[in-house]
Design a protein around this motif. Structure first.
Motif, PDB file in Angstrom:
ATOM      1  N   ILE A   1       0.846  -1.199   0.000  1.00  9.53           N
ATOM      2  CA  ILE A   1       0.000   0.000   0.000  1.00  9.53           C
ATOM      3  C   ILE A   1       0.885   1.255   0.000  1.00  9.53           C
ATOM      4  O   ILE A   1       0.635   2.212  -0.724  1.00  9.53           O
ATOM      5  CB  ILE A   1      -0.980  -0.017   1.203  1.00  9.53           C
ATOM      6  CG1 ILE A   1      -1.950  -1.203   1.051  1.00  9.53           C
ATOM      7  CG2 ILE A   1      -1.744   1.299   1.326  1.00  9.53           C
ATOM      8  CD1 ILE A   1      -2.861  -1.448   2.240  1.00  9.53           C
ATOM      9  N   ALA A   2       1.954   1.220   0.785  1.00  8.88           N
ATOM     10  CA  ALA A   2       2.881   2.362   0.829  1.00  8.88           C
ATOM     11  C   ALA A   2       3.517   2.574  -0.541  1.00  8.88           C
ATOM     12  O   ALA A   2       3.671   3.713  -1.001  1.00  8.88           O
ATOM     13  CB  ALA A   2       3.959   2.128   1.885  1.00  8.88           C
ATOM     14  N   GLN A   3       3.848   1.492  -1.199  1.00 12.37           N
ATOM     15  CA  GLN A   3       4.477   1.579  -2.523  1.00 12.37           C
ATOM     16  C   GLN A   3       3.525   2.244  -3.531  1.00 12.37           C
ATOM     17  O   GLN A   3       3.925   3.108  -4.303  1.00 12.37           O
ATOM     18  CB  GLN A   3       4.862   0.160  -2.990  1.00 12.37           C
ATOM     19  CG  GLN A   3       5.622   0.106  -4.294  1.00 12.37           C
ATOM     20  CD  GLN A   3       6.928   0.907  -4.267  1.00 12.37           C
ATOM     21  OE1 GLN A   3       7.512   1.136  -3.209  1.00 12.37           O
ATOM     22  NE2 GLN A   3       7.347   1.388  -5.430  1.00 12.37           N
ATOM     23  N   GLU A   4       2.265   1.829  -3.444  1.00  5.77           N
ATOM     24  CA  GLU A   4       1.246   2.408  -4.334  1.00  5.77           C
ATOM     25  C   GLU A   4       1.164   3.934  -4.115  1.00  5.77           C
ATOM     26  O   GLU A   4       1.109   4.706  -5.064  1.00  5.77           O
ATOM     27  CB  GLU A   4      -0.092   1.766  -3.968  1.00  5.77           C
ATOM     28  CG  GLU A   4      -1.163   1.779  -5.007  1.00  5.77           C
ATOM     29  CD  GLU A   4      -2.387   1.055  -4.457  1.00  5.77           C
ATOM     30  OE1 GLU A   4      -3.395   1.726  -4.255  1.00  5.77           O
ATOM     31  OE2 GLU A   4      -2.313  -0.167  -4.184  1.00  5.77           O
TER      32      GLU A   4
ATOM     33  N   ILE B   1      -4.713   5.218   9.606  1.00  9.84           N
ATOM     34  CA  ILE B   1      -6.032   5.491   9.008  1.00  9.84           C
ATOM     35  C   ILE B   1      -6.044   5.110   7.528  1.00  9.84           C
ATOM     36  O   ILE B   1      -7.007   4.521   7.026  1.00  9.84           O
ATOM     37  CB  ILE B   1      -6.411   6.985   9.203  1.00  9.84           C
ATOM     38  CG1 ILE B   1      -6.595   7.295  10.694  1.00  9.84           C
ATOM     39  CG2 ILE B   1      -7.666   7.350   8.418  1.00  9.84           C
ATOM     40  CD1 ILE B   1      -7.722   6.547  11.386  1.00  9.84           C
ATOM     41  N   GLU B   2      -4.956   5.415   6.822  1.00 11.93           N
ATOM     42  CA  GLU B   2      -4.870   5.033   5.399  1.00 11.93           C
ATOM     43  C   GLU B   2      -5.010   3.521   5.250  1.00 11.93           C
ATOM     44  O   GLU B   2      -5.691   3.046   4.347  1.00 11.93           O
ATOM     45  CB  GLU B   2      -3.521   5.471   4.805  1.00 11.93           C
ATOM     46  CG  GLU B   2      -3.428   6.951   4.538  1.00 11.93           C
ATOM     47  CD  GLU B   2      -4.177   7.395   3.269  1.00 11.93           C
ATOM     48  OE1 GLU B   2      -4.400   6.578   2.370  1.00 11.93           O
ATOM     49  OE2 GLU B   2      -4.539   8.580   3.217  1.00 11.93           O
TER      50      GLU B   2
ATOM     51  N   GLU C   1      -8.658   2.676   5.735  1.00 10.32           N
ATOM     52  CA  GLU C   1      -9.525   3.145   4.648  1.00 10.32           C
ATOM     53  C   GLU C   1      -9.242   2.405   3.344  1.00 10.32           C
ATOM     54  O   GLU C   1     -10.159   2.068   2.607  1.00 10.32           O
ATOM     55  CB  GLU C   1      -9.390   4.660   4.491  1.00 10.32           C
ATOM     56  CG  GLU C   1      -9.985   5.360   5.714  1.00 10.32           C
ATOM     57  CD  GLU C   1     -10.009   6.882   5.650  1.00 10.32           C
ATOM     58  OE1 GLU C   1     -10.796   7.492   6.384  1.00 10.32           O
ATOM     59  OE2 GLU C   1      -9.211   7.464   4.885  1.00 10.32           O
ATOM     60  N   ARG C   2      -7.987   2.148   3.068  1.00 11.40           N
ATOM     61  CA  ARG C   2      -7.650   1.488   1.800  1.00 11.40           C
ATOM     62  C   ARG C   2      -7.964  -0.009   1.825  1.00 11.40           C
ATOM     63  O   ARG C   2      -7.867  -0.671   0.802  1.00 11.40           O
ATOM     64  CB  ARG C   2      -6.173   1.721   1.470  1.00 11.40           C
ATOM     65  CG  ARG C   2      -5.918   3.123   0.958  1.00 11.40           C
ATOM     66  CD  ARG C   2      -4.447   3.410   0.826  1.00 11.40           C
ATOM     67  NE  ARG C   2      -4.236   4.787   0.414  1.00 11.40           N
ATOM     68  CZ  ARG C   2      -3.952   5.178  -0.823  1.00 11.40           C
ATOM     69  NH1 ARG C   2      -3.812   4.300  -1.781  1.00 11.40           N
ATOM     70  NH2 ARG C   2      -3.780   6.456  -1.100  1.00 11.40           N
ATOM     71  N   THR C   3      -8.292  -0.542   2.998  1.00 17.26           N
ATOM     72  CA  THR C   3      -8.736  -1.947   3.042  1.00 17.26           C
ATOM     73  C   THR C   3     -10.242  -2.013   3.324  1.00 17.26           C
ATOM     74  O   THR C   3     -10.758  -3.059   3.726  1.00 17.26           O
ATOM     75  CB  THR C   3      -7.965  -2.741   4.120  1.00 17.26           C
ATOM     76  OG1 THR C   3      -8.068  -2.043   5.375  1.00 17.26           O
ATOM     77  CG2 THR C   3      -6.496  -2.896   3.775  1.00 17.26           C
ATOM     78  N   ASP C   4     -10.913  -0.868   3.113  1.00 17.53           N
ATOM     79  CA  ASP C   4     -12.379  -0.788   3.254  1.00 17.53           C
ATOM     80  C   ASP C   4     -12.859  -1.287   4.619  1.00 17.53           C
ATOM     81  O   ASP C   4     -13.895  -1.945   4.730  1.00 17.53           O
ATOM     82  CB  ASP C   4     -13.077  -1.600   2.146  1.00 17.53           C
ATOM     83  CG  ASP C   4     -12.794  -1.012   0.781  1.00 17.53           C
ATOM     84  OD1 ASP C   4     -12.733   0.225   0.684  1.00 17.53           O
ATOM     85  OD2 ASP C   4     -12.603  -1.790  -0.173  1.00 17.53           O
TER      86      ASP C   4
ATOM     87  N   GLY D   1       4.098  -3.402   8.010  1.00 20.26           N
ATOM     88  CA  GLY D   1       2.725  -2.899   8.072  1.00 20.26           C
ATOM     89  C   GLY D   1       2.719  -1.382   8.160  1.00 20.26           C
ATOM     90  O   GLY D   1       2.773  -0.678   7.153  1.00 20.26           O
ATOM     91  N   VAL D   2       2.695  -0.883   9.398  1.00 23.61           N
ATOM     92  CA  VAL D   2       2.603   0.565   9.616  1.00 23.61           C
ATOM     93  C   VAL D   2       3.923   1.280   9.285  1.00 23.61           C
ATOM     94  O   VAL D   2       3.907   2.419   8.811  1.00 23.61           O
ATOM     95  CB  VAL D   2       2.175   0.846  11.084  1.00 23.61           C
ATOM     96  CG1 VAL D   2       2.212   2.333  11.391  1.00 23.61           C
ATOM     97  CG2 VAL D   2       0.791   0.273  11.348  1.00 23.61           C
TER      98      VAL D   2
END
Ligand code: NDP
Length: 287
Positions: free
Chosen positions: A11-14, A148-149, A152-155, A263-264
């Protein structure tokens, strides 16, 4: 059923891959790219590693970084002089002062001396106050913003969910809690004086662990199906890193779970870059 693993690295890479295009627009408007001033004080090897990682990430995104390296014996006057200098440098849109600082330097005063308009760490009293008052701020601390990202990004539903934040530090626990509250979670904040921690944690639909205690959160602390975000980064005696959550145990119970590392941590760096680019966009009149 084992938990879905939230891949913070991916997710961070994206997020990081979306930045060069924004950086280019800032550069087109200002004539120079977004800039991050990084201050490293003292000789803590972990701090030097973190700073190195952040500067490498900046370079990859096209963000200019300017490092100020000061010895452990530096005087407060010198530190505040360098902060002033960064505050007044028009090519610098974000200032990061790596903590911990040596004992002669007042960390709170350092946070307050950084321009609130360049406060990419989100530690300035103005930005913390805005987060308390309005549930958002021009700069939100990188780690809580990353938490929070990830949700939110994992719905992950936050509105109406029961959220438990383990830890009440100003840099992680409290801002993470305020961000969850602003998104209408029903919130509990725990700390070292909380009674029957496992029972409180078992109530959570979303459990955020930020205590700095290796593998403290066990499977029987977690409500089946809950989302567990592990902020903890602890170095064990054998040199390996682990989170505040007992990953293997909790993975059997949770619905979703972040690993630590992976992760974080990567999200924190991504959010530092985002905060820097957003700051430059505001300066350039693009946001
Ligand atoms: P602090 O030490 O500042 O705060 C820890 C919090 O946990 C305090 O509120 C403390 O309670 C509480 N706590 C400690 N022990 C217990 C316990 N046994 N039971 C219940 N509560 C307890 O830590 P930080 O907030 O700075 O960091 C927390 C963790 O997150 C650390 O592992 C740190 O390395 C990691 N971290 C990771 C980052 C990343 O990028 N991944 C960034 C920042 C931190 P009290 O207030 O009562 O003392």
């Amino acid at each position: 059923m084992p938990a879905e693993i939230i891949d913070g690295k991916a997710i961070a890479q994206e997020i990081r891959e979306s930045l060069p295009a924004r950086v280019a627009k800032v550069e087109e408007k200002l004539g120079f790219p977004p800039g991050l001033g990084v201050m490293l004080v003292g000789d803590d090897p972990a701090s030097a590693t973190y700073v190195g990682m952040k500067e490498k990430a900046c370079a990859k995104a096209g963000i200019h970084s300017r490092q100020v390296t000061l010895g452990a014996q530096v005087t407060p006057e010198e530190v505040f002089g360098h902060i002033d200098d960064l505050n007044n440098d028009e090519r610098i849109h974000g200032i990061l002062i790596q903590q911990p600082l040596p004992p002669q330097i007042d960390t709170e005063a350092v946070c307050a001396a950084t321009s609130p308009e360049k406060d990419v760490d989100g530690f300035h009293p103005h930005n913390l106050g805005e987060l308390l008052r309005a549930g958002t701020a021009p700069f939100i601390a990188c780690t809580p913003r990353g938490v929070i990202e990830l949700l939110e990004r994992t719905d992950t539903p936050i509105k109406g969910a029961k959220a438990v934040v383990l830890g009440r530090s100003n840099i992680v626990g409290k801002p993470a809690a305020l961000l969850l509250l602003a998104r209408h979670a029903t919130l509990t904040i725990c700390h070292s004086r909380t009674e029957d921690l496992p029972a409180v944690c078992r109530e959570a639909d979303i459990l955020v662990a930020a205590v700095g205690r290796p593998k403290m959160v066990k499977g029987d602390w977690v409500k089946p199906g809950a989302t567990v975000i592990d902020v903890g980064t602890n170095r064990l005696d054998d040199g390996t890193l682990c989170g505040d959550v007992d990953f293997d145990d909790v993975a059997e119970v949770a619905g979703k779970l972040t690993p630590s590392p992976g992760g974080v941590g990567p999200m924190t760096i991504a959010m530092l870059l985002v905060n820097t680019v957003e700051s430059a966009e505001r300066r350039a009149g693009l946001a």
